[in-house]
Design an enzyme around this catalytic site. Structure first.
Site, mmCIF file in Angstrom:
data_model
loop_
_atom_site.group_PDB
_atom_site.id
_atom_site.type_symbol
_atom_site.label_atom_id
_atom_site.label_comp_id
_atom_site.label_asym_id
_atom_site.label_seq_id
_atom_site.Cartn_x
_atom_site.Cartn_y
_atom_site.Cartn_z
ATOM 1 N N CYS A 110 38.124 6.110 -6.999
ATOM 2 C CA CYS A 110 37.575 6.024 -5.646
ATOM 3 C C CYS A 110 37.109 4.589 -5.383
ATOM 4 C CB CYS A 110 36.417 6.999 -5.457
ATOM 5 S SG CYS A 110 35.664 6.867 -3.820
ATOM 6 N N ASP A 140 -1.090 -4.697 12.127
ATOM 7 C CA ASP A 140 0.367 -4.817 12.057
ATOM 8 C C ASP A 140 0.762 -6.278 12.249
ATOM 9 O OD1 ASP A 140 2.955 -4.095 11.769
ATOM 10 O OD2 ASP A 140 3.180 -3.237 13.769
ATOM 11 N N GLU A 166 -10.672 0.998 7.330
ATOM 12 C CA GLU A 166 -10.583 -0.031 8.371
ATOM 13 C C GLU A 166 -9.180 -0.072 8.944
ATOM 14 O OE1 GLU A 166 -11.739 -3.872 6.703
ATOM 15 O OE2 GLU A 166 -9.890 -3.981 5.557
ATOM 16 N N LEU A 169 0.822 -1.211 0.000
ATOM 17 C CA LEU A 169 0.000 0.000 0.000
ATOM 18 C C LEU A 169 0.851 1.253 0.000
ATOM 19 C CD1 LEU A 169 -2.655 -0.911 2.702
ATOM 20 C CD2 LEU A 169 -3.080 -0.623 0.270
ATOM 21 N N LYS A 218 -5.512 -0.883 10.005
ATOM 22 C CA LYS A 218 -4.379 -1.527 9.340
ATOM 23 C C LYS A 218 -3.692 -2.400 10.377
ATOM 24 C CE LYS A 218 -0.385 -0.644 6.443
ATOM 25 N NZ LYS A 218 0.480 -1.571 7.176
ATOM 26 N N CYS A 278 37.405 13.123 0.187
ATOM 27 C CA CYS A 278 36.692 11.854 0.308
ATOM 28 C C CYS A 278 37.394 10.945 1.312
ATOM 29 C CB CYS A 278 36.628 11.177 -1.054
ATOM 30 S SG CYS A 278 35.962 9.507 -0.984
ATOM 31 N N CYS A 321 39.066 7.945 -0.742
ATOM 32 C CA CYS A 321 40.126 8.031 -1.747
ATOM 33 C C CYS A 321 40.877 9.360 -1.680
ATOM 34 C CB CYS A 321 39.561 7.825 -3.148
ATOM 35 S SG CYS A 321 38.575 9.212 -3.729
ATOM 36 N N TYR A 348 -9.265 -9.232 4.846
ATOM 37 C CA TYR A 348 -9.594 -7.861 4.417
ATOM 38 C C TYR A 348 -9.687 -7.670 2.911
ATOM 39 C CZ TYR A 348 -4.449 -7.662 4.557
ATOM 40 O OH TYR A 348 -3.133 -7.925 4.410
ATOM 41 N N LYS A 384 -10.050 2.429 1.328
ATOM 42 C CA LYS A 384 -10.196 1.766 0.037
ATOM 43 C C LYS A 384 -11.428 2.315 -0.677
ATOM 44 C CE LYS A 384 -8.927 -2.281 2.698
ATOM 45 N NZ LYS A 384 -9.088 -3.697 3.012
ATOM 46 N N CYS A 394 32.157 13.069 -4.214
ATOM 47 C CA CYS A 394 33.585 12.803 -4.376
ATOM 48 C C CYS A 394 33.924 12.862 -5.862
ATOM 49 C CB CYS A 394 33.898 11.420 -3.807
ATOM 50 S SG CYS A 394 35.404 10.703 -4.453
ATOM 51 N N LYS A 396 -0.951 6.353 7.993
ATOM 52 C CA LYS A 396 -0.217 5.819 9.134
ATOM 53 C C LYS A 396 -0.402 6.693 10.374
ATOM 54 C CE LYS A 396 2.165 2.654 8.285
ATOM 55 N NZ LYS A 396 3.424 2.463 7.593
HETATM 56 S S1 IVH Z 1 -5.903 -3.896 1.967
HETATM 57 C C1 IVH Z 1 -3.151 -3.779 -1.509
HETATM 58 N N1 IVH Z 1 -6.456 -3.805 4.488
HETATM 59 O O1 IVH Z 1 -0.737 -3.677 4.893
HETATM 60 C C2 IVH Z 1 -3.993 -4.932 -1.196
HETATM 61 N N2 IVH Z 1 -4.202 -4.265 3.880
HETATM 62 O O2 IVH Z 1 1.415 -1.962 4.144
HETATM 63 C C3 IVH Z 1 -5.069 -4.636 -0.256
HETATM 64 N N3 IVH Z 1 -2.714 -4.635 5.785
HETATM 65 O O3 IVH Z 1 0.204 -5.548 2.092
HETATM 66 C C4 IVH Z 1 -4.566 -4.453 1.086
HETATM 67 N N4 IVH Z 1 -4.236 -4.346 7.348
HETATM 68 O O4 IVH Z 1 -0.666 -6.794 4.161
HETATM 69 C C5 IVH Z 1 -5.495 -3.996 3.582
HETATM 70 N N5 IVH Z 1 -7.153 -3.697 6.693
HETATM 71 C C6 IVH Z 1 -6.181 -3.895 5.797
HETATM 72 C C7 IVH Z 1 -4.844 -4.185 6.162
HETATM 73 C C8 IVH Z 1 -3.880 -4.359 5.170
HETATM 74 C C9 IVH Z 1 -2.956 -4.624 7.092
HETATM 75 C C10 IVH Z 1 -1.387 -4.866 5.192
HETATM 76 C C11 IVH Z 1 -1.367 -5.632 3.904
HETATM 77 C C12 IVH Z 1 -0.594 -4.785 2.939
HETATM 78 C C13 IVH Z 1 0.167 -3.949 3.873
HETATM 79 C C14 IVH Z 1 0.663 -2.684 3.266
#
Ligand code: IVH
Length: 682
Positions: free
Chosen positions: A434, A121, A117, A84, A119, A410, A413, A228, A292, A428, A316
């Protein structure tokens, strides 16, 4: 982040990734965890998503990733597993909304619904069902190929082994394997008691647990799964992303809650704030919000750029910070001679990752912040990017402290260091003499995205260079005839290892043109630009000839070079400069004698009515934006150019087309209306 900052961060990150690629693949001696490596890559991709122009620099992003390691069988993904793009601010998000609307050509009154939604980790994973039975599960790997972890995924309670009758015959579920905080604590306590090494964070624990060759070990670990997204499906299960979530729930999967579906930016961003405030109370780690486009048909239209979808973004949560001291300031000399100052830090944990170095970017940055050896500093891992020094605590400065003096020569070198006009970086001037540059160039030449020679890691390149066996790339291909016995006799080698290396080298005596161009390490020519050049010129001789002729800026060859997407005057100068040097031409000739470089086949579809044709879009199009038209044409195998020349096959003219249309008429290039173009490609 300004473009300049982003460019610096990108460069530092690329070098770091190259380094760790070599450690991992070349020497089988990784210095960082997979999780840390993933973070680096994700950050790089995020930067490129925000600043697409960076993808044309030396970027390790485009193809290779954490390629699967041995031990697990490899699995090719039917549909690539994408990563992403990242957003770090509300402004980034507004830019994202604007980009979407523009690409989809939405009018003022038209609404664009997004789903937001958490993300998660964890580690992404793809689970495949055939005939409603779980048949395969795989890690993401490099996005096109992952590891077969079916037996391990089978042990997760969260993952249904069979699907209900209404599920499609073929269904791939994409999601995240993760561990809850409480489970992580229990696991670590138990490990500590057994005197086993504890995991740094839940993500590492999940990764370590999933990558067990013995699935009975995985079975004992408290892993969970959130679905997801979907991969391959034999029949659609929904029309929207929200519908996909509902289908996943019907099929027996957990999905992260709460989520949001909304069309106004305000509500979407408030959701982000709410989640951020509440994140510490959640049972598991999240590192942002994924937004999305809700309509799946629109997702399809938006498609993807390099390895990330255009229809989604990860917003993020803010960076994590820590305080530590600068033990030393060191200067790294890169492949193109750029001197990068690096702070060697007292190791400190920032958000679960041990950090021992931070980039100081360049001389100006050091001066502006007055960073000195011995200083106490605050550092941050902004969106998981290579750590940066935020500020210095001057009151904690030791008495003997002295301002840092950027070297005039440098460190490798001793050549003079210069700063070119308009550039922040110092370079350099040693060029070929070098050692740092020469070695870095060789490392680049054999690296994963270039010649990808197994067994020639950083250490080996350096060793062969020191021994005088490999001074230029050509020498690699003469190692066997000149130094077979020498290599076998090296400490830690032997005849077998030497043979293995020669076999790896022989495998690369045939190479694609784009990889070859990229391997040359010409300034500003990254993978994407190398591919464009390969596509445009088709073979090396034509590229070389064009760059020689283009020394004359009034030539057609120069105009033609500039007509290539992503190539402006500065990149053109670097190309022309490279081909203008006798020693480069000499090395090129010797390389082409030793190698086979087949003519380049364009990447897009080869059997469409426009494959191989050069197309220019001009004016305002009605049914789609110009970016969408361009992306579509490239998918069909056409070359899209920014300017009209004799080589242009079609000019597609929308409303208010101006000078390009005029030029096309003058040159007798075929002009199509938008409707005629649609008809042609239908
Ligand atoms: S949607 C691009 N939804 O984050 C394909 N990804 O940093 C659709 N991830 O590769 C991804 N939570 O592994 C989606 N709610 C969420 C997510 C999520 C974690 C991960 C996923 C992606 C990575 C990118």
């Amino acid at each position: 982040m300004s473009l300049e900052k982003a460019r610096e961060a990108h460069k530092a990150l690329s070098e770091k990734i190259h380094y760790h690629d070599q450690k991992y693949h070349g020497e089988d001696a990784p210095e960082i965890t997979d999780a840390e490596y993933d973070r680096l890559r994700r950050e790089l991709e995020g930067l490129e998503f925000q600043y697409p122009e960076l993808a044309s620099e030396d970027s390790p992003s485009q193809k290779v990733g954490a390629a699967p390691s041995s031990g697990f069988e490899k699995v090719a993904h039917k549909l690539p597993m994408l990563s992403l793009g990242n957003a770090f601010s509300k402004q980034d998000m507004h830019d994202f909304f604007t980009r979407l609307r523009r690409f989809l050509n939405l009018g003022e009154g038209e609404t664009l619904e997004l789903l937001g939604e958490q993300k998660i980790d964890g580690l992404s994973c793809s689970i495949r069902y055939e005939g409603r039975e779980l048949v395969q599960a795989s890690t993401r790997g490099d996005g096109s190929e992952g590891e077969n972890i079916t037996r391990n995924i089978m042990t997760l309670d969260d993952v249904p082994k069979t699907l209900p009758d209404d599920a499609p015959d073929i269904l791939e579920v994409r999601g995240e394997v993760y561990m809850r905080h409480a489970d992580f604590e229990v696991l670590n306590a138990q490990r500590a008691k057994e005197e086993q090494q504890v995991f740094a964070n839940p993500r590492n624990a999940a990764a370590g647990s999933l990558r067990q060759l013995d699935s009975s070990v995985t079975a004992k670990r408290p892993l969970r799964f959130f679905g997801y997204a979907l991969g391959e499906v034999s029949k659609p299960v929904a029309e929207t992303q929200d519908g996909v979530r509902q289908a996943l729930e019907r099929f027996g999967f957990q999905t992260p809650e709460p989520h949001i579906c909304a069309d106004d930016a305000e509500a979407l961003l408030t959701y982000h704030e709410k989640m951020m405030e509440g994140r510490s109370k959640l049972a598991y780690d999240i590192d942002g919000i994924v937004y999305k486009v809700n309509r799946l048909d629109w997702q399809e239209r938006l498609g993807q750029v390099s390895r990330a979808p255009r229809w989604a973004i990860a917003f993020k949560f803010p960076a994590e910070k820590a305080i530590t001291t600068v033990n030393e300031i060191r200067i790294q000399v890169g492949r193109t001679g750029v001197l990068t100052p690096v702070a060697e830090l007292e190791p400190v944990t920032v958000g679960g990752v041990v950090v021992s170095r931070a980039t100081l970017h360049n001389e100006d940055e050091i001066n502006r912040k007055d960073i000195r050896e011995g200083d106490t500093v605050e550092i941050q891992r902004a969106g998981d990017v290579i750590p940066q020094v935020l500020r210095v605590f001057k009151d904690k400065r030791p008495g003997h402290s002295q301002a840092y003096c950027f070297p005039e020569r440098c460190p490798e070198c001793d050549s003079l260091v210069i700063r070119e006009e308009g550039e922040v970086a110092k370079r350099c001037t040693g060029g070929l003499i070098c050692p740092a540059q020469a070695v870095e160039r060789l490392k680049h030449f054999v690296s994963k995205s270039a010649f990808d020679i197994d067994g020639m890691g950083d250490k080996v390149v350096r060793q062969f260079w020191d021994l005088g066996w490999v001074k230029s790339p050509v020498d690699i291909f003469e190692l066997k005839s000149l130094h077979e016995d020498d290599i076998a006799a090296l400490e830690g080698w032997g005849a077998l290892s030497a043979k293995k290396l020669f076999k790896a080298i022989d495998k690369k005596r045939e190479i694609t043109l784009d990889r070859f161009i990229y391997a040359l390490g010409i300034r500003q020519i990254g993978q994407a630009t190398a591919k464009r050049l390969a596509g445009h010129y088709g073979d090396l001789a034509s590229l070389k000839q064009a760059c020689l002729t283009a020394q004359d800026k009034d030539s057609d060859a120069y105009a033609d070079l500039l007509s290539i997407e992503d190539i402006g005057p500065s990149v053109a100068d670097d190309l022309i400069g490279f081909f203008g040097e006798d020693h480069n031409i000499d090395i090129l000739e010797r390389l082409t004698d030793a190698l086979t470089i087949p003519d380049f086949e364009a990447v897009g579809q080869t059997d469409s009515p426009v494959s191989g044709k050069t197309v220019v879009f001009t004016g305002t199009l009605e049914t789609m934006s110009r970016s969408e038209a361009k992306a579509q044409a490239e998918r069909l195998g056409a070359k899209v150019s920014g300017s009209v020349s004799k080589k242009t096959d079609y000019v597609v003219a929308g409303e208010d087309a101006g000078s390009k249309l005029k030029k096309a008429t003058e040159l007798g290039v075929q002009v199509l209306s938008e409707a005629e173009w649609q008809e042609l490609i239908a």
